[in-house]
Motif scaffolding. Structure first.
Motif, PDB file in Angstrom:
ATOM      1  N   VAL A 161      42.906  25.491  39.380  1.00 24.34           N
ATOM      2  CA  VAL A 161      44.415  26.299  38.158  1.00 24.34           C
ATOM      3  C   VAL A 161      46.024  25.991  38.784  1.00 24.34           C
ATOM      4  O   VAL A 161      46.316  26.128  38.382  1.00 24.34           O
ATOM      5  CB  VAL A 161      43.411  27.154  38.054  1.00 24.34           C
ATOM      6  N   ASP A 162      46.163  26.596  40.149  1.00 19.00           N
ATOM      7  CA  ASP A 162      47.315  26.483  40.376  1.00 19.00           C
ATOM      8  C   ASP A 162      48.386  25.360  40.207  1.00 19.00           C
ATOM      9  O   ASP A 162      48.937  25.330  39.842  1.00 19.00           O
ATOM     10  CB  ASP A 162      47.924  27.007  41.527  1.00 19.00           C
ATOM     11  N   ALA A 163      47.518  23.698  40.513  1.00 11.15           N
ATOM     12  CA  ALA A 163      48.378  22.840  40.533  1.00 11.15           C
ATOM     13  C   ALA A 163      48.371  21.871  39.137  1.00 11.15           C
ATOM     14  O   ALA A 163      48.579  21.163  39.466  1.00 11.15           O
ATOM     15  CB  ALA A 163      47.087  21.681  41.376  1.00 11.15           C
ATOM     16  N   ALA A 164      47.387  22.400  37.961  1.00  7.90           N
ATOM     17  CA  ALA A 164      47.700  22.778  37.452  1.00  7.90           C
ATOM     18  C   ALA A 164      48.396  23.240  36.373  1.00  7.90           C
ATOM     19  O   ALA A 164      49.048  22.583  35.571  1.00  7.90           O
ATOM     20  CB  ALA A 164      46.272  22.128  37.176  1.00  7.90           C
ATOM     21  N   LEU A 165      48.517  24.396  36.448  1.00  9.91           N
ATOM     22  CA  LEU A 165      49.992  25.457  36.139  1.00  9.91           C
ATOM     23  C   LEU A 165      51.373  24.576  36.037  1.00  9.91           C
ATOM     24  O   LEU A 165      51.975  24.470  35.903  1.00  9.91           O
ATOM     25  CB  LEU A 165      49.500  26.647  36.650  1.00  9.91           C
ATOM     26  N   ILE A 166      51.142  24.632  38.176  1.00  5.97           N
ATOM     27  CA  ILE A 166      52.635  23.659  38.646  1.00  5.97           C
ATOM     28  C   ILE A 166      52.909  22.146  37.691  1.00  5.97           C
ATOM     29  O   ILE A 166      53.639  22.023  36.555  1.00  5.97           O
ATOM     30  CB  ILE A 166      52.312  23.468  39.650  1.00  5.97           C
ATOM     31  N   ALA A 167      51.720  21.446  37.680  1.00  4.37           N
ATOM     32  CA  ALA A 167      51.843  20.413  36.789  1.00  4.37           C
ATOM     33  C   ALA A 167      52.455  20.164  35.112  1.00  4.37           C
ATOM     34  O   ALA A 167      53.228  20.140  34.592  1.00  4.37           O
ATOM     35  CB  ALA A 167      50.941  19.566  36.352  1.00  4.37           C
ATOM     36  N   ALA A 168      52.052  21.611  34.071  1.00  2.98           N
ATOM     37  CA  ALA A 168      52.378  22.410  33.150  1.00  2.98           C
ATOM     38  C   ALA A 168      53.408  22.950  33.230  1.00  2.98           C
ATOM     39  O   ALA A 168      54.372  22.393  32.467  1.00  2.98           O
ATOM     40  CB  ALA A 168      51.352  23.017  32.612  1.00  2.98           C
ATOM     41  N   ALA A 169      53.912  23.191  33.669  1.00  2.05           N
ATOM     42  CA  ALA A 169      55.287  23.892  33.892  1.00  2.05           C
ATOM     43  C   ALA A 169      56.405  23.051  34.197  1.00  2.05           C
ATOM     44  O   ALA A 169      57.344  23.081  33.572  1.00  2.05           O
ATOM     45  CB  ALA A 169      55.499  25.040  34.931  1.00  2.05           C
ATOM     46  N   GLN A 170      55.913  22.319  35.522  1.00  2.00           N
ATOM     47  CA  GLN A 170      56.836  20.707  35.447  1.00  2.00           C
ATOM     48  C   GLN A 170      56.920  20.331  34.476  1.00  2.00           C
ATOM     49  O   GLN A 170      58.656  19.697  33.970  1.00  2.00           O
ATOM     50  CB  GLN A 170      57.210  20.441  36.863  1.00  2.00           C
ATOM     51  N   LYS A 171      56.093  20.012  33.476  1.00  3.11           N
ATOM     52  CA  LYS A 171      56.923  18.874  31.844  1.00  3.11           C
ATOM     53  C   LYS A 171      57.679  20.222  31.044  1.00  3.11           C
ATOM     54  O   LYS A 171      58.743  19.670  30.620  1.00  3.11           O
ATOM     55  CB  LYS A 171      55.411  19.508  31.237  1.00  3.11           C
ATOM     56  N   VAL A 172      57.293  21.508  31.639  1.00  2.44           N
ATOM     57  CA  VAL A 172      58.185  22.478  30.333  1.00  2.44           C
ATOM     58  C   VAL A 172      59.545  22.000  31.585  1.00  2.44           C
ATOM     59  O   VAL A 172      61.032  21.966  31.043  1.00  2.44           O
ATOM     60  CB  VAL A 172      57.774  23.414  31.282  1.00  2.44           C
ATOM     61  N   GLU A 173      59.674  22.001  32.537  1.00  2.00           N
ATOM     62  CA  GLU A 173      61.187  22.244  33.253  1.00  2.00           C
ATOM     63  C   GLU A 173      61.887  21.115  33.029  1.00  2.00           C
ATOM     64  O   GLU A 173      63.359  20.548  32.777  1.00  2.00           O
ATOM     65  CB  GLU A 173      60.815  22.541  34.778  1.00  2.00           C
ATOM     66  N   HIS A 174      61.036  20.196  33.185  1.00  2.00           N
ATOM     67  CA  HIS A 174      62.137  18.151  32.782  1.00  2.00           C
ATOM     68  C   HIS A 174      62.065  18.349  31.361  1.00  2.00           C
ATOM     69  O   HIS A 174      63.266  17.657  31.054  1.00  2.00           O
ATOM     70  CB  HIS A 174      61.011  17.472  33.039  1.00  2.00           C
ATOM     71  N   TYR A 175      61.244  19.048  30.194  1.00  2.00           N
ATOM     72  CA  TYR A 175      62.468  19.197  29.489  1.00  2.00           C
ATOM     73  C   TYR A 175      63.514  19.558  29.416  1.00  2.00           C
ATOM     74  O   TYR A 175      64.359  19.296  28.548  1.00  2.00           O
ATOM     75  CB  TYR A 175      60.794  19.338  27.909  1.00  2.00           C
ATOM     76  N   GLU A 176      63.259  21.271  29.768  1.00  2.00           N
ATOM     77  CA  GLU A 176      64.217  21.666  29.657  1.00  2.00           C
ATOM     78  C   GLU A 176      65.543  21.101  30.070  1.00  2.00           C
ATOM     79  O   GLU A 176      66.953  21.840  30.008  1.00  2.00           O
ATOM     80  CB  GLU A 176      64.286  22.675  30.165  1.00  2.00           C
ATOM     81  N   ILE A 177      65.629  20.089  31.071  1.00  2.00           N
ATOM     82  CA  ILE A 177      66.377  20.281  32.623  1.00  2.00           C
ATOM     83  C   ILE A 177      67.135  18.443  31.699  1.00  2.00           C
ATOM     84  O   ILE A 177      68.298  18.597  31.044  1.00  2.00           O
ATOM     85  CB  ILE A 177      65.693  19.191  33.510  1.00  2.00           C
ATOM     86  N   ALA A 178      66.033  18.392  30.686  1.00  2.00           N
ATOM     87  CA  ALA A 178      66.902  17.471  29.700  1.00  2.00           C
ATOM     88  C   ALA A 178      68.049  17.718  28.510  1.00  2.00           C
ATOM     89  O   ALA A 178      68.382  17.053  28.437  1.00  2.00           O
ATOM     90  CB  ALA A 178      65.932  15.581  28.896  1.00  2.00           C
ATOM     91  N   THR A 179      66.822  18.911  27.790  1.00  2.00           N
ATOM     92  CA  THR A 179      67.786  20.109  27.076  1.00  2.00           C
ATOM     93  C   THR A 179      69.303  19.730  27.465  1.00  2.00           C
ATOM     94  O   THR A 179      70.947  19.801  26.600  1.00  2.00           O
ATOM     95  CB  THR A 179      66.586  20.320  26.011  1.00  2.00           C
ATOM     96  N   TYR A 180      69.001  20.691  28.759  1.00  2.00           N
ATOM     97  CA  TYR A 180      70.265  21.059  29.047  1.00  2.00           C
ATOM     98  C   TYR A 180      71.741  19.911  29.511  1.00  2.00           C
ATOM     99  O   TYR A 180      72.739  20.309  29.166  1.00  2.00           O
ATOM    100  CB  TYR A 180      69.959  22.290  29.871  1.00  2.00           C
ATOM    101  N   GLY A 181      71.075  19.150  29.970  1.00  2.00           N
ATOM    102  CA  GLY A 181      71.368  17.920  30.374  1.00  2.00           C
ATOM    103  C   GLY A 181      72.647  17.221  29.390  1.00  2.00           C
ATOM    104  O   GLY A 181      73.809  16.673  29.039  1.00  2.00           O
ATOM    105  N   CYS A 182      72.074  17.123  27.901  1.00  4.50           N
ATOM    106  CA  CYS A 182      71.957  16.820  26.640  1.00  4.50           C
ATOM    107  C   CYS A 182      72.805  17.927  26.111  1.00  4.50           C
ATOM    108  O   CYS A 182      74.719  16.858  26.200  1.00  4.50           O
ATOM    109  CB  CYS A 182      71.315  16.580  26.011  1.00  4.50           C
ATOM    110  N   LEU A 183      73.155  18.257  26.612  1.00  5.31           N
ATOM    111  CA  LEU A 183      74.581  20.130  26.068  1.00  5.31           C
ATOM    112  C   LEU A 183      75.027  19.963  26.215  1.00  5.31           C
ATOM    113  O   LEU A 183      76.317  20.177  25.995  1.00  5.31           O
ATOM    114  CB  LEU A 183      73.134  20.930  25.597  1.00  5.31           C
TER     115      LEU A 183
END
Length: 174
Positions: free
Chosen positions: A108-130
């Motif tokens: 579960v924790d490994a899966a949660l980290i994978a899911a959370a990192q997908k969110v972080e990468h989306y946010e990094i891409a978005t804030y980078g563009c902004l």
């Protein structure tokens, strides 16, 4: 006093303005959606470091929302978000992962980290563009505020990797 239209027309790279505002609305909506998701992730996590990381990021996300309100204010707009379909999809995927692996606490924790990192990468891409758009339009206050959030999102991604590599991916969530 210059009108909003003449201000917009006189800024460098004004063609990016509408895109910038639309992305700001989208990321504000995303951050608000993420608050709900982070509570679920924290509750589902087994390892204390991961639980704490999610709780800390919840507080940080509240700050990101306040910072976005300041960004809107810096360009003379009222902060209004819109539903972010990307964040909705990422959070739905996180819930699916939780359901799929709920009977395997060591996974579960490994899966949660994978899911959370997908969110972080989306946010990094978005804030980078902004940050780039703000820089090109010479919105220096907005650029500074958005760059601070971008740095925090990158730090969170690094922290999640550290937890994964020291505990969660090794089956040692404590």
């Amino acid at each position: 006093m210059a009108t909003a239209k003449s201000k917009k027309d006189s800024m460098p790279n004004a063609h990016l303005h509408e895109l910038f505002v639309d992305e700001l609305k989208d990321v504000l909506g995303a951050e608000r959606q993420l608050l709900k998701g982070l509570k679920k992730l924290a509750d589902a996590a087994h390892g204390e470091k991961l639980k704490q990381a999610f709780k800390s990021h919840y507080e940080q996300t509240e700050g990101h929302i306040e910072r976005l309100k300041s960004v809107f204010s810096s360009i003379d707009l009222t902060a209004r978000g819109k539903k972010c379909k990307a964040m909705e999809g990422l959070l739905n995927e996180a819930e699916e992962i939780l359901e799929e692996f709920q009977d395997s606490p060591e996974v579960v924790d490994a899966a949660l980290i994978a899911a959370a990192q997908k969110v972080e990468h989306y946010e990094i891409a978005t804030y980078g563009c902004l940050v780039t758009y703000a820089k090109l339009m010479e919105h220096s206050e907005a650029e500074e505020l958005l760059a601070a959030t971008l740095a925090e999102e990158k730090d969170t991604d690094v922290l999640l990797t550290e937890i994964a590599m020291s505990e969660s991916n090794l089956g040692q969530s404590k």
